[in-house]
Design an enzyme around this catalytic site. Structure first.
Site, PDB file in Angstrom:
ATOM      1  N   ALA A 112       1.110  13.340  12.046  1.00  0.00           N
ATOM      2  CA  ALA A 112      -0.352  13.395  12.187  1.00  0.00           C
ATOM      3  C   ALA A 112      -0.997  13.494  10.813  1.00  0.00           C
ATOM      4  O   ALA A 112      -0.376  13.962   9.852  1.00  0.00           O
ATOM      5  CB  ALA A 112      -0.756  14.596  13.035  1.00  0.00           C
ATOM      6  N   TYR A 113      -2.226  13.047  10.763  1.00  0.00           N
ATOM      7  CA  TYR A 113      -3.093  13.316   9.601  1.00  0.00           C
ATOM      8  C   TYR A 113      -3.823  14.598   9.958  1.00  0.00           C
ATOM      9  O   TYR A 113      -4.655  14.604  10.878  1.00  0.00           O
ATOM     10  CB  TYR A 113      -4.061  12.145   9.404  1.00  0.00           C
ATOM     11  N   GLY A 172       6.983  18.155   8.970  1.00  0.00           N
ATOM     12  CA  GLY A 172       5.809  19.005   9.175  1.00  0.00           C
ATOM     13  C   GLY A 172       6.206  20.309   9.848  1.00  0.00           C
ATOM     14  O   GLY A 172       7.382  20.545  10.154  1.00  0.00           O
ATOM     15  N   TYR A 230     -11.507  14.083  12.273  1.00  0.00           N
ATOM     16  CA  TYR A 230     -10.148  14.421  12.715  1.00  0.00           C
ATOM     17  C   TYR A 230     -10.095  14.510  14.242  1.00  0.00           C
ATOM     18  O   TYR A 230      -9.217  13.905  14.884  1.00  0.00           O
ATOM     19  CB  TYR A 230      -9.728  15.759  12.078  1.00  0.00           C
ATOM     20  N   LYS A 245      -8.001  12.121  16.855  1.00  0.00           N
ATOM     21  CA  LYS A 245      -6.988  12.671  17.772  1.00  0.00           C
ATOM     22  C   LYS A 245      -7.349  12.337  19.223  1.00  0.00           C
ATOM     23  O   LYS A 245      -6.468  12.060  20.045  1.00  0.00           O
ATOM     24  CB  LYS A 245      -6.865  14.191  17.583  1.00  0.00           C
ATOM     25  N   ASP A 296       7.114   5.390   9.028  1.00  0.00           N
ATOM     26  CA  ASP A 296       5.647   5.435   8.988  1.00  0.00           C
ATOM     27  C   ASP A 296       5.179   4.955  10.359  1.00  0.00           C
ATOM     28  O   ASP A 296       5.358   3.783  10.707  1.00  0.00           O
ATOM     29  CB  ASP A 296       5.138   4.524   7.868  1.00  0.00           C
ATOM     30  N   ILE A 297       4.608   5.862  11.146  1.00  0.00           N
ATOM     31  CA  ILE A 297       4.278   5.486  12.535  1.00  0.00           C
ATOM     32  C   ILE A 297       3.155   4.454  12.620  1.00  0.00           C
ATOM     33  O   ILE A 297       2.911   3.906  13.692  1.00  0.00           O
ATOM     34  CB  ILE A 297       3.944   6.716  13.422  1.00  0.00           C
ATOM     35  N   ASP A 336      -7.109  21.219  19.948  1.00  0.00           N
ATOM     36  CA  ASP A 336      -8.367  21.773  20.469  1.00  0.00           C
ATOM     37  C   ASP A 336      -9.580  21.081  19.834  1.00  0.00           C
ATOM     38  O   ASP A 336     -10.677  21.162  20.359  1.00  0.00           O
ATOM     39  CB  ASP A 336      -8.425  23.274  20.172  1.00  0.00           C
TER      40      ASP A 336
HETATM   41  N1  LIG Z   1      -1.658  22.747  12.209  1.00  0.00           N
HETATM   42  C1  LIG Z   1      -2.510  23.113  13.153  1.00  0.00           C
HETATM   43  O1  LIG Z   1      -3.133  24.191  13.085  1.00  0.00           O
HETATM   44  C2  LIG Z   1      -2.722  22.247  14.363  1.00  0.00           C
HETATM   45  C3  LIG Z   1      -3.688  22.627  15.300  1.00  0.00           C
HETATM   46  C4  LIG Z   1      -3.861  21.825  16.438  1.00  0.00           C
HETATM   47  C5  LIG Z   1      -3.096  20.697  16.624  1.00  0.00           C
HETATM   48  N2  LIG Z   1      -2.182  20.351  15.674  1.00  0.00           N
HETATM   49  C6  LIG Z   1      -1.404  19.134  15.903  1.00  0.00           C
HETATM   50  O2  LIG Z   1      -0.047  19.505  15.962  1.00  0.00           O
HETATM   51  C7  LIG Z   1       0.769  18.434  15.471  1.00  0.00           C
HETATM   52  C8  LIG Z   1       1.736  18.930  14.435  1.00  0.00           C
HETATM   53  O3  LIG Z   1       0.984  19.541  13.385  1.00  0.00           O
HETATM   54  P1  LIG Z   1       1.673  20.250  12.137  1.00  0.00           P
HETATM   55  O4  LIG Z   1       0.969  21.536  11.916  1.00  0.00           O
HETATM   56  O5  LIG Z   1       3.156  20.207  12.282  1.00  0.00           O
HETATM   57  O6  LIG Z   1       1.193  19.217  11.014  1.00  0.00           O
HETATM   58  P2  LIG Z   1       1.801  18.965   9.553  1.00  0.00           P
HETATM   59  O7  LIG Z   1       2.577  20.149   9.115  1.00  0.00           O
HETATM   60  O8  LIG Z   1       0.639  18.489   8.740  1.00  0.00           O
HETATM   61  O9  LIG Z   1       2.824  17.768   9.817  1.00  0.00           O
HETATM   62  C9  LIG Z   1       2.411  16.456  10.032  1.00  0.00           C
HETATM   63  C10 LIG Z   1       3.480  15.562   9.475  1.00  0.00           C
HETATM   64  O10 LIG Z   1       3.125  14.204   9.741  1.00  0.00           O
HETATM   65  C11 LIG Z   1       3.520  13.444   8.612  1.00  0.00           C
HETATM   66  N3  LIG Z   1       2.810  12.171   8.547  1.00  0.00           N
HETATM   67  C12 LIG Z   1       1.574  11.904   8.044  1.00  0.00           C
HETATM   68  N4  LIG Z   1       1.309  10.598   8.152  1.00  0.00           N
HETATM   69  C13 LIG Z   1       2.407  10.006   8.726  1.00  0.00           C
HETATM   70  C14 LIG Z   1       2.741   8.680   9.090  1.00  0.00           C
HETATM   71  N5  LIG Z   1       1.896   7.646   8.870  1.00  0.00           N
HETATM   72  N6  LIG Z   1       3.950   8.435   9.665  1.00  0.00           N
HETATM   73  C15 LIG Z   1       4.815   9.459   9.872  1.00  0.00           C
HETATM   74  N7  LIG Z   1       4.560  10.736   9.538  1.00  0.00           N
HETATM   75  C16 LIG Z   1       3.357  11.011   8.984  1.00  0.00           C
HETATM   76  C17 LIG Z   1       3.186  14.340   7.436  1.00  0.00           C
HETATM   77  O11 LIG Z   1       3.888  13.904   6.287  1.00  0.00           O
HETATM   78  P3  LIG Z   1       3.263  14.168   4.820  1.00  0.00           P
HETATM   79  O12 LIG Z   1       3.109  15.655   4.699  1.00  0.00           O
HETATM   80  O13 LIG Z   1       4.264  13.570   3.920  1.00  0.00           O
HETATM   81  O14 LIG Z   1       1.936  13.469   4.816  1.00  0.00           O
HETATM   82  C18 LIG Z   1       3.647  15.697   7.952  1.00  0.00           C
HETATM   83  O15 LIG Z   1       5.005  15.933   7.638  1.00  0.00           O
HETATM   84  C19 LIG Z   1      -0.206  17.357  14.986  1.00  0.00           C
HETATM   85  O16 LIG Z   1      -0.381  16.395  15.991  1.00  0.00           O
HETATM   86  C20 LIG Z   1      -1.508  18.114  14.796  1.00  0.00           C
HETATM   87  O17 LIG Z   1      -2.632  17.277  14.953  1.00  0.00           O
HETATM   88  C21 LIG Z   1      -1.965  21.091  14.562  1.00  0.00           C
END
Ligand SMILES: NC(=O)c1ccc[n+]([C@@H]2O[C@H](COP(=O)([O-])OP(=O)(O)OC[C@H]3O[C@@H](n4cnc5c(N)ncnc54)[C@H](OP(=O)(O)O)[C@@H]3O)[C@@H](O)[C@H]2O)c1
Length: 276
Positions: free
Chosen positions: A58-59, A12, A122, A126, A35-36, A100
């Site tokens: 994360a989802y 991610g 979502y 979280k 797979d967590i 947030d």
């Molecule tokens: N992106 C934002 O704007 C944002 C804002 C606030 C907080 N966050 C938080 O920041 C963190 C990182 O976000 P990010 O932007 O890096 O998200 P991301 O790019 O969507 O990455 C999440 C990763 O988790 C993987 N994943 C999904 N289900 C899984 C499972 N069961 N076991 C292991 N891996 C799994 C996904 O794989 P697949 O792609 O193969 O499904 C993806 O590679 C998350 O906790 C998110 O909630 C993100």
């Protein structure tokens, strides 16, 4: 710190930033390697060789989560609970990333002790993950972040893509916050662990002025400003979003981490995209 840092969700946006930052210090596992939500897979990790776990899995599909409630809760709540229990059992610090979106977004700036009140599936999943982590693992950092921009699909890349196609998009002008660059967040997470900061909840985004999505887009291309209601008019299955996503950054600063201004990080990011 000896031992390797396990990065879950390593493919991610944040996972990639951590893999680049930590290099050989990291053990990065993508969803297909770990797979967590699988208790067997979590139990089988090489726990004695780990110095920390940073859970980036994360989802994150906010609108899809409204229909895929079980999937969202499995990844965002059950998975973190499994990791937290295992980290506690093996005395390994856990850094868990949250959002947030655990807040309703009614107040202009969110401090770490504000009660959670998620508006959508979502956010609720979280919030449940945070509670599970804090309850199960005494040595855990729950780091909430917002509006993440890294190597992957994100708002800035979408806007740059539209600019290259000469499109003038409609962008919402009534949700407010600051961007978080994944590289800066990654560095902050590693700092928290390396400095043995006090466990607990921290807020991290880049610093700088508080703006709307439209303001950010307008740094990159001509846009039309619309309200969230106008933007989603006629579409179903859209999750409610907080109006205010801005974090109070005093606690992370007190821990010795000073996030840089989002405009500085944005300009650097855009330059890198141009070179790529
Ligand atoms: N992106 C934002 O704007 C944002 C804002 C606030 C907080 N966050 C938080 O920041 C963190 C990182 O976000 P990010 O932007 O890096 O998200 P991301 O790019 O969507 O990455 C999440 C990763 O988790 C993987 N994943 C999904 N289900 C899984 C499972 N069961 N076991 C292991 N891996 C799994 C996904 O794989 P697949 O792609 O193969 O499904 C993806 O590679 C998350 O906790 C998110 O909630 C993100």
């Amino acid at each position: 710190m000896t031992g390797r840092v396990l990065i879950t969700g390593a493919n991610g946006q944040l996972g990639r930033a951590l893999m680049t930052l930590l290099g050989t210090r990291a053990l990065g596992l993508g969803r297909h390697e770990l797979d967590i939500t699988s208790s067997d897979a979590v139990a089988a990790l090489p726990w004695s060789s780990l110095s920390a776990v940073i859970n980036c899995a994360a989802y994150t599909a906010v609108d899809c989560a409204e229909a895929e409630v079980e999937q969202a809760w499995a990844v965002n709540a059950t998975g973190p609970a499994l990791l937290a229990r295992a980290c506690a059992a093996h005395d390994v610090p856990l850094v868990h990333i949250s959002t947030d979106y655990v807040f309703s977004g009614l107040v202009a700036e969110h401090a770490e002790d504000e009660p959670v009140a998620p508006l959508n599936v979502y956010g609720a999943s979280k919030a449940a993950g945070e509670l599970a982590v804090l309850a199960a693992c005494p040595n855990a950092y729950v780091v909430r972040t917002s509006w993440v921009v890294g190597d992957g699909a994100n708002f800035v890349r979408t806007m740059l893509g539209l600019r290259s196609r000469g499109i003038t998009p409609s962008v919402v002008d009534d949700q407010f916050g600051r961007l978080t660059f994944a590289d800066d967040l990654a560095a902050a997470l590693v700092e928290l662990v390396d400095r043995h900061a006090e466990p607990g909840i921290y807020h991290f985004s880049n610093s700088g002025d508080v703006v709307s999505w439209a303001d950010i887009a307008n740094e990159l291309l001509p846009i039309t400003r619309v309200s969230t209601a106008e933007y989603y008019a006629g579409r179903s299955g859209i999750a409610a979003r907080p109006t205010h996503s801005t974090f109070d950054l005093r606690k992370i600063r007190a821990a010795g981490i000073s996030p840089r201004d989002w405009r500085v990080a944005l300009s650097e990011y855009v330059d890198k995209q141009r070179e790529a």
